[in-house]
Design a protein around this motif. Structure first.
Motif, PDB file in Angstrom:
ATOM      1  N   VAL A 191     -19.213 -18.794  12.363  1.00  0.00           N
ATOM      2  CA  VAL A 191     -18.560 -17.999  13.405  1.00  0.00           C
ATOM      3  C   VAL A 191     -17.040 -18.086  13.241  1.00  0.00           C
ATOM      4  O   VAL A 191     -16.328 -17.093  13.308  1.00  0.00           O
ATOM      5  N   ARG A 192     -16.560 -19.291  12.987  1.00  0.00           N
ATOM      6  CA  ARG A 192     -15.120 -19.491  12.777  1.00  0.00           C
ATOM      7  C   ARG A 192     -14.636 -18.603  11.626  1.00  0.00           C
ATOM      8  O   ARG A 192     -13.635 -17.910  11.741  1.00  0.00           O
ATOM      9  N   ASP A 193     -15.366 -18.605  10.527  1.00  0.00           N
ATOM     10  CA  ASP A 193     -14.907 -17.873   9.342  1.00  0.00           C
ATOM     11  C   ASP A 193     -15.043 -16.364   9.501  1.00  0.00           C
ATOM     12  O   ASP A 193     -14.165 -15.618   9.104  1.00  0.00           O
ATOM     13  N   THR A 194     -16.170 -15.911  10.093  1.00  0.00           N
ATOM     14  CA  THR A 194     -16.377 -14.464  10.117  1.00  0.00           C
ATOM     15  C   THR A 194     -15.659 -13.784  11.274  1.00  0.00           C
ATOM     16  O   THR A 194     -15.223 -12.662  11.160  1.00  0.00           O
ATOM     17  N   MET A 195     -15.522 -14.461  12.422  1.00  0.00           N
ATOM     18  CA  MET A 195     -14.881 -13.798  13.569  1.00  0.00           C
ATOM     19  C   MET A 195     -13.391 -14.090  13.639  1.00  0.00           C
ATOM     20  O   MET A 195     -12.678 -13.471  14.424  1.00  0.00           O
TER      21      MET A 195
END
Ligand SMILES: Nc1ncnc2c1ncn2[C@@H]1O[C@H](COP(=O)(O)OP(=O)(O)OP(=O)(O)O)[C@@H](O)[C@H]1O
Ligand SMILES: [Mg+2]
Length: 337
Positions: free
Chosen positions: A208-212
Protein backbone atom coordinates in the motif's frame (compact mmCIF):
# COMPACT_ATOMS: atom_id res chain seq x y z
CA UNK A 1 2.25 28.89 -10.80
CA UNK A 2 2.42 27.60 -7.23
CA UNK A 3 4.69 24.68 -6.46
CA UNK A 4 3.48 22.12 -3.99
CA UNK A 5 5.67 21.84 -0.90
CA UNK A 6 7.28 18.45 -0.15
CA UNK A 7 5.96 18.64 3.40
CA UNK A 8 2.53 17.13 4.02
CA UNK A 9 2.38 17.25 7.82
CA UNK A 10 4.27 19.69 9.99
CA UNK A 11 4.26 19.20 13.76
CA UNK A 12 5.33 22.42 15.46
CA UNK A 13 6.15 22.41 19.16
CA UNK A 14 3.11 20.31 19.95
CA UNK A 15 2.20 19.50 23.55
CA UNK A 16 -0.72 17.78 25.23
CA UNK A 17 -1.37 17.74 28.95
CA UNK A 18 -4.26 15.91 30.52
CA UNK A 19 -5.79 17.15 33.75
CA UNK A 20 -6.22 14.24 36.13
CA UNK A 21 -8.94 13.79 38.69
CA UNK A 22 -8.00 15.24 42.09
CA UNK A 23 -7.54 13.12 45.18
CA UNK A 24 -8.76 14.44 48.55
CA UNK A 25 -5.21 15.55 49.44
CA UNK A 26 -4.93 17.39 46.08
CA UNK A 27 -8.10 19.27 46.92
CA UNK A 28 -6.80 20.21 50.41
CA UNK A 29 -3.42 21.27 49.01
CA UNK A 30 -4.91 23.18 46.08
CA UNK A 31 -3.14 20.93 43.55
CA UNK A 32 -4.40 20.29 40.03
CA UNK A 33 -2.50 17.16 38.96
CA UNK A 34 -1.75 16.83 35.26
CA UNK A 35 0.29 14.63 32.99
CA UNK A 36 2.33 15.97 30.09
CA UNK A 37 1.58 13.15 27.65
CA UNK A 38 3.36 14.98 24.79
CA UNK A 39 5.88 17.79 25.32
CA UNK A 40 6.96 20.24 22.62
CA UNK A 41 7.36 17.79 19.76
CA UNK A 42 8.43 19.03 16.32
CA UNK A 43 8.96 17.07 13.11
CA UNK A 44 7.79 17.07 9.52
CA UNK A 45 6.44 14.29 7.35
CA UNK A 46 6.96 14.50 3.60
CA UNK A 47 4.38 13.38 1.03
CA UNK A 48 4.66 9.62 0.64
CA UNK A 49 7.03 9.26 3.61
CA UNK A 50 6.56 6.58 6.30
CA UNK A 51 7.67 7.28 9.85
CA UNK A 52 7.73 4.76 12.68
CA UNK A 53 7.19 6.01 16.23
CA UNK A 54 8.64 3.70 18.89
CA UNK A 55 8.88 3.87 22.65
CA UNK A 56 7.66 2.19 25.81
CA UNK A 57 4.07 2.04 26.92
CA UNK A 58 2.84 5.41 28.17
CA UNK A 59 5.43 7.55 26.33
CA UNK A 60 2.71 9.41 24.39
CA UNK A 61 2.61 7.65 21.00
CA UNK A 62 -1.17 7.26 20.81
CA UNK A 63 -1.75 10.79 22.11
CA UNK A 64 0.49 12.15 19.34
CA UNK A 65 -1.23 9.95 16.71
CA UNK A 66 -4.67 11.14 17.79
CA UNK A 67 -3.58 14.79 17.61
CA UNK A 68 -2.22 14.23 14.07
CA UNK A 69 -5.74 13.21 13.03
CA UNK A 70 -7.53 16.00 14.94
CA UNK A 71 -9.19 13.48 17.24
CA UNK A 72 -7.90 15.41 20.24
CA UNK A 73 -6.69 19.00 20.47
CA UNK A 74 -3.14 19.94 21.47
CA UNK A 75 -2.71 22.13 24.53
CA UNK A 76 0.22 23.86 22.81
CA UNK A 77 1.78 24.26 19.37
CA UNK A 78 0.23 23.57 15.96
CA UNK A 79 -0.13 20.76 13.45
CA UNK A 80 -0.29 21.77 9.80
CA UNK A 81 -1.61 19.54 7.04
CA UNK A 82 -0.79 20.82 3.58
CA UNK A 83 0.04 24.17 5.17
CA UNK A 84 -3.26 24.62 7.09
CA UNK A 85 -3.51 24.44 10.89
CA UNK A 86 -5.80 21.41 11.38
CA UNK A 87 -7.28 22.81 14.55
CA UNK A 88 -8.50 25.88 12.68
CA UNK A 89 -10.35 23.74 10.11
CA UNK A 90 -14.14 23.60 10.16
CA UNK A 91 -17.02 22.88 7.79
CA UNK A 92 -15.95 21.88 4.28
CA UNK A 93 -12.21 22.15 4.95
CA UNK A 94 -12.53 19.88 7.98
CA UNK A 95 -14.51 17.31 5.97
CA UNK A 96 -11.82 17.36 3.29
CA UNK A 97 -9.13 16.80 5.95
CA UNK A 98 -11.09 13.91 7.47
CA UNK A 99 -11.27 12.28 4.05
CA UNK A 100 -7.54 12.71 3.41
CA UNK A 101 -6.28 11.58 6.85
CA UNK A 102 -7.38 8.18 8.19
CA UNK A 103 -6.78 6.03 11.25
CA UNK A 104 -6.06 2.29 11.20
CA UNK A 105 -7.23 0.93 14.53
CA UNK A 106 -5.03 -1.15 16.80
CA UNK A 107 -7.48 -3.88 17.57
CA UNK A 108 -9.25 -5.30 14.52
CA UNK A 109 -11.51 -7.29 16.84
CA UNK A 110 -13.30 -4.19 18.07
CA UNK A 111 -12.65 -1.72 15.27
CA UNK A 112 -15.71 -2.89 13.34
CA UNK A 113 -19.35 -2.74 14.37
CA UNK A 114 -20.23 -6.36 15.25
CA UNK A 115 -23.79 -5.87 13.96
CA UNK A 116 -22.68 -4.72 10.50
CA UNK A 117 -21.76 -7.06 7.66
CA UNK A 118 -18.27 -6.58 6.23
CA UNK A 119 -19.91 -5.05 3.14
CA UNK A 120 -21.71 -2.42 5.22
CA UNK A 121 -18.51 -1.57 7.13
CA UNK A 122 -16.59 -1.10 3.88
CA UNK A 123 -19.23 1.19 2.32
CA UNK A 124 -19.85 3.19 5.49
CA UNK A 125 -16.96 5.70 5.08
CA UNK A 126 -18.58 6.80 1.79
CA UNK A 127 -21.85 7.79 3.42
CA UNK A 128 -22.23 11.52 4.10
CA UNK A 129 -19.49 12.37 1.61
CA UNK A 130 -19.85 14.13 -1.72
CA UNK A 131 -18.63 11.04 -3.57
CA UNK A 132 -21.34 10.18 -6.15
CA UNK A 133 -23.08 6.84 -5.47
CA UNK A 134 -22.00 5.62 -8.91
CA UNK A 135 -18.38 5.67 -7.69
CA UNK A 136 -18.92 3.70 -4.49
CA UNK A 137 -18.56 0.17 -5.89
CA UNK A 138 -15.38 1.09 -7.73
CA UNK A 139 -13.80 2.73 -4.66
CA UNK A 140 -14.62 -0.16 -2.34
CA UNK A 141 -13.42 -2.63 -5.00
CA UNK A 142 -10.09 -0.81 -5.35
CA UNK A 143 -9.52 -0.74 -1.61
CA UNK A 144 -10.23 -4.48 -1.43
CA UNK A 145 -7.72 -5.18 -4.19
CA UNK A 146 -5.07 -3.15 -2.38
CA UNK A 147 -5.33 -5.28 0.74
CA UNK A 148 -5.82 -8.52 -1.23
CA UNK A 149 -9.37 -8.97 -0.01
CA UNK A 150 -10.64 -9.34 -3.55
CA UNK A 151 -9.88 -13.05 -3.30
CA UNK A 152 -12.26 -13.24 -0.35
CA UNK A 153 -15.44 -11.77 -1.82
CA UNK A 154 -17.46 -14.47 -0.08
CA UNK A 155 -16.66 -12.67 3.21
CA UNK A 156 -18.65 -9.57 2.25
CA UNK A 157 -21.88 -10.84 3.74
CA UNK A 158 -20.21 -12.21 6.88
CA UNK A 159 -20.08 -10.53 10.27
CA UNK A 160 -16.81 -9.63 12.05
CA UNK A 161 -16.95 -12.60 14.45
CA UNK A 162 -16.89 -14.97 11.47
CA UNK A 163 -13.50 -13.68 10.23
CA UNK A 164 -9.97 -14.48 11.39
CA UNK A 165 -7.78 -11.76 12.92
CA UNK A 166 -5.75 -11.41 9.71
CA UNK A 167 -8.88 -11.10 7.54
CA UNK A 168 -10.35 -8.54 9.94
CA UNK A 169 -7.20 -6.44 9.89
CA UNK A 170 -7.34 -6.41 6.07
CA UNK A 171 -10.96 -5.20 6.29
CA UNK A 172 -9.95 -2.48 8.77
CA UNK A 173 -7.16 -1.38 6.44
CA UNK A 174 -9.42 -1.47 3.35
CA UNK A 175 -11.94 0.66 5.25
CA UNK A 176 -9.25 3.26 5.94
CA UNK A 177 -8.25 3.26 2.24
CA UNK A 178 -11.73 3.51 0.69
CA UNK A 179 -11.64 7.30 0.61
CA UNK A 180 -8.17 7.25 -0.98
CA UNK A 181 -6.40 9.19 1.78
CA UNK A 182 -2.96 10.82 1.45
CA UNK A 183 -2.10 10.12 5.08
CA UNK A 184 -2.75 7.30 7.54
CA UNK A 185 -1.90 6.82 11.19
CA UNK A 186 -1.64 3.12 12.09
CA UNK A 187 -1.53 2.63 15.85
CA UNK A 188 -0.02 -0.80 16.66
CA UNK A 189 -1.59 -2.25 13.49
CA UNK A 190 -0.43 -5.84 14.03
CA UNK A 191 0.13 -6.08 17.77
CA UNK A 192 -3.06 -8.10 18.36
CA UNK A 193 -2.31 -10.61 15.61
CA UNK A 194 -0.59 -13.97 15.71
CA UNK A 195 2.98 -13.87 14.53
CA UNK A 196 2.00 -16.14 11.65
CA UNK A 197 -0.44 -13.61 10.14
CA UNK A 198 1.66 -10.53 10.84
CA UNK A 199 3.95 -11.11 7.87
CA UNK A 200 0.99 -11.10 5.45
CA UNK A 201 -0.37 -7.82 6.87
CA UNK A 202 3.10 -6.23 6.85
CA UNK A 203 3.49 -7.12 3.19
CA UNK A 204 0.13 -5.52 2.48
CA UNK A 205 1.21 -2.37 4.36
CA UNK A 206 4.39 -2.18 2.31
CA UNK A 207 2.51 -2.72 -0.90
CA UNK A 208 0.00 0.00 0.00
CA UNK A 209 2.85 2.35 0.88
CA UNK A 210 4.55 1.75 -2.47
CA UNK A 211 1.53 1.76 -4.76
CA UNK A 212 -0.56 4.55 -3.20
CA UNK A 213 2.34 6.82 -2.23
CA UNK A 214 0.68 7.33 1.14
CA UNK A 215 2.36 9.27 3.91
CA UNK A 216 2.06 7.19 7.06
CA UNK A 217 2.86 7.19 10.75
CA UNK A 218 3.21 3.69 12.20
CA UNK A 219 3.09 3.51 15.96
CA UNK A 220 4.65 0.36 17.30
CA UNK A 221 6.55 -1.31 20.09
CA UNK A 222 8.03 -3.57 17.47
CA UNK A 223 11.29 -2.33 15.97
CA UNK A 224 11.30 -5.23 13.52
CA UNK A 225 8.00 -3.96 12.07
CA UNK A 226 9.25 -0.40 11.89
CA UNK A 227 12.39 -1.58 10.15
CA UNK A 228 10.33 -3.46 7.59
CA UNK A 229 7.84 -0.69 6.78
CA UNK A 230 9.26 2.74 7.74
CA UNK A 231 11.90 4.91 6.09
CA UNK A 232 12.35 7.03 9.18
CA UNK A 233 12.12 6.24 12.89
CA UNK A 234 11.38 8.52 15.81
CA UNK A 235 12.01 7.34 19.37
CA UNK A 236 9.86 8.87 22.09
CA UNK A 237 10.52 8.83 25.80
CA UNK A 238 8.17 10.32 28.42
CA UNK A 239 6.33 12.51 25.93
CA UNK A 240 9.37 13.84 24.05
CA UNK A 241 11.30 12.90 20.92
CA UNK A 242 14.77 11.70 21.92
CA UNK A 243 15.98 10.44 18.52
CA UNK A 244 14.95 10.87 14.87
CA UNK A 245 16.66 9.54 11.76
CA UNK A 246 16.62 7.16 8.78
CA UNK A 247 15.43 3.78 10.11
CA UNK A 248 18.40 1.80 8.85
CA UNK A 249 20.84 4.17 10.61
CA UNK A 250 18.80 4.40 13.81
CA UNK A 251 18.63 0.62 14.11
CA UNK A 252 22.18 -0.15 12.95
CA UNK A 253 23.74 2.70 15.00
CA UNK A 254 21.30 3.95 17.61
CA UNK A 255 22.66 7.12 19.20
CA UNK A 256 20.45 7.86 22.19
CA UNK A 257 21.11 5.50 25.12
CA UNK A 258 17.38 4.76 25.26
CA UNK A 259 17.23 3.75 21.57
CA UNK A 260 20.36 1.65 22.11
CA UNK A 261 18.61 -0.19 24.91
CA UNK A 262 15.46 -0.65 22.79
CA UNK A 263 17.44 -2.06 19.86
CA UNK A 264 19.26 -4.46 22.15
CA UNK A 265 16.06 -5.58 23.84
CA UNK A 266 14.27 -6.44 20.60
CA UNK A 267 15.80 -9.02 18.29
CA UNK A 268 15.87 -7.35 14.87
CA UNK A 269 16.82 -9.75 12.08
CA UNK A 270 20.08 -9.14 10.20
CA UNK A 271 21.24 -6.27 12.37
CA UNK A 272 24.63 -6.19 14.00
CA UNK A 273 23.83 -5.99 17.71
CA UNK A 274 27.40 -5.99 18.87
CA UNK A 275 27.26 -2.59 20.60
CA UNK A 276 28.22 -2.59 24.23
CA UNK A 277 25.26 -3.73 26.30
CA UNK A 278 23.43 -0.72 27.71
CA UNK A 279 20.82 -2.00 30.13
CA UNK A 280 18.01 0.26 31.28
CA UNK A 281 17.98 0.93 35.00
CA UNK A 282 14.59 0.55 36.70
CA UNK A 283 11.18 1.23 35.18
CA UNK A 284 9.80 4.23 33.32
CA UNK A 285 9.14 7.00 35.87
CA UNK A 286 5.68 8.29 36.66
CA UNK A 287 4.71 10.54 33.75
CA UNK A 288 3.07 12.95 36.25
CA UNK A 289 6.43 13.57 37.83
CA UNK A 290 9.27 13.32 35.28
CA UNK A 291 12.89 13.70 36.43
CA UNK A 292 14.47 17.16 36.31
CA UNK A 293 17.07 17.62 33.57
CA UNK A 294 17.15 14.87 30.96
CA UNK A 295 13.92 12.84 31.20
CA UNK A 296 15.95 9.64 30.82
CA UNK A 297 18.62 10.54 33.39
CA UNK A 298 17.38 8.31 36.23
CA UNK A 299 17.54 5.18 34.02
CA UNK A 300 20.61 6.02 31.95
CA UNK A 301 23.89 4.27 32.74
CA UNK A 302 25.79 7.23 31.23
CA UNK A 303 24.03 10.03 33.12
CA UNK A 304 26.07 12.50 35.20
CA UNK A 305 25.22 15.63 37.18
CA UNK A 306 25.06 17.71 33.98
CA UNK A 307 22.34 15.39 32.63
CA UNK A 308 20.35 15.73 35.84
CA UNK A 309 20.66 19.53 35.83
CA UNK A 310 19.61 20.51 32.28
CA UNK A 311 17.34 19.07 29.60
CA UNK A 312 19.29 18.21 26.42
CA UNK A 313 17.78 19.80 23.29
CA UNK A 314 16.97 17.72 20.22
CA UNK A 315 19.81 18.73 17.89
CA UNK A 316 21.09 17.68 14.47
CA UNK A 317 23.97 15.20 14.67
CA UNK A 318 24.42 13.88 11.16
CA UNK A 319 22.61 13.54 7.83
CA UNK A 320 18.90 13.55 8.64
CA UNK A 321 19.56 12.66 12.28
CA UNK A 322 18.62 14.39 15.51
CA UNK A 323 19.25 13.31 19.08
CA UNK A 324 18.56 14.73 22.53
CA UNK A 325 21.53 13.58 24.61
CA UNK A 326 24.56 15.41 26.02
CA UNK A 327 26.60 12.20 25.84
CA UNK A 328 26.23 11.45 22.15
CA UNK A 329 29.47 12.93 20.79
CA UNK A 330 31.47 10.95 23.32
CA UNK A 331 30.67 7.61 21.73
CA UNK A 332 29.34 8.19 18.23
CA UNK A 333 31.18 10.85 16.25
CA UNK A 334 32.71 8.22 13.97
CA UNK A 335 29.41 6.39 13.40
CA UNK A 336 27.39 9.46 12.52
CA UNK A 337 29.67 10.61 9.72
N1 LIG B 1 -7.48 10.79 28.33
C1 LIG B 1 -6.45 10.76 29.16
N2 LIG B 1 -6.56 11.26 30.43
C2 LIG B 1 -5.50 11.26 31.28
N3 LIG B 1 -4.28 10.77 30.96
C3 LIG B 1 -4.11 10.25 29.73
C4 LIG B 1 -5.18 10.21 28.77
N4 LIG B 1 -4.70 9.62 27.63
C5 LIG B 1 -3.41 9.33 27.88
N5 LIG B 1 -3.06 9.70 29.12
C6 LIG B 1 -1.72 9.57 29.74
O1 LIG B 1 -0.78 10.12 28.83
C7 LIG B 1 0.40 9.33 28.78
C8 LIG B 1 0.64 8.86 27.36
O2 LIG B 1 -0.37 7.92 26.99
P1 LIG B 1 -0.45 7.26 25.54
O3 LIG B 1 -1.68 6.41 25.51
O4 LIG B 1 -0.34 8.33 24.51
O5 LIG B 1 0.86 6.35 25.52
P2 LIG B 1 1.33 5.23 24.48
O6 LIG B 1 2.76 5.52 24.18
O7 LIG B 1 0.38 5.16 23.33
O8 LIG B 1 1.23 3.89 25.35
P3 LIG B 1 0.92 2.38 24.86
O9 LIG B 1 2.18 1.91 24.20
O10 LIG B 1 0.63 1.66 26.15
O11 LIG B 1 -0.25 2.41 23.93
C9 LIG B 1 0.21 8.21 29.79
O12 LIG B 1 0.81 8.60 31.01
C10 LIG B 1 -1.30 8.12 29.93
O13 LIG B 1 -1.67 7.63 31.19
MG1 LIG C 1 -0.84 3.62 22.58
Amino acid sequence: MTTQSDTLVSVENVSKSFTLSRSLSDVFNGRHPKVDAVSEISFTLKRGETIGIVGESGCGKTTLGRMLLKLITPTGGAIRFDGADINALSGESELAFRRRAQLVFQNPFDALNPHFTIRRSLYEPLLNTRVPAAEHDRMVGEAMVRVQLDRMLHLLDSYPHQLSGGQLQRVVLARALVLQPDFIVADEPVSMLDVSVRAGILNVLREVRDTMGLAAVFISHDLALVRYVCERTITMYLGAVVEDGPTKDVIAHPLHPYTRALVQAVPVPNVDQSHDPLPLIGAMPDARNPPAGCRFSDRCPLADDGCRAARPPLRPVGPGRRVACFKVPAFTTAQVQ
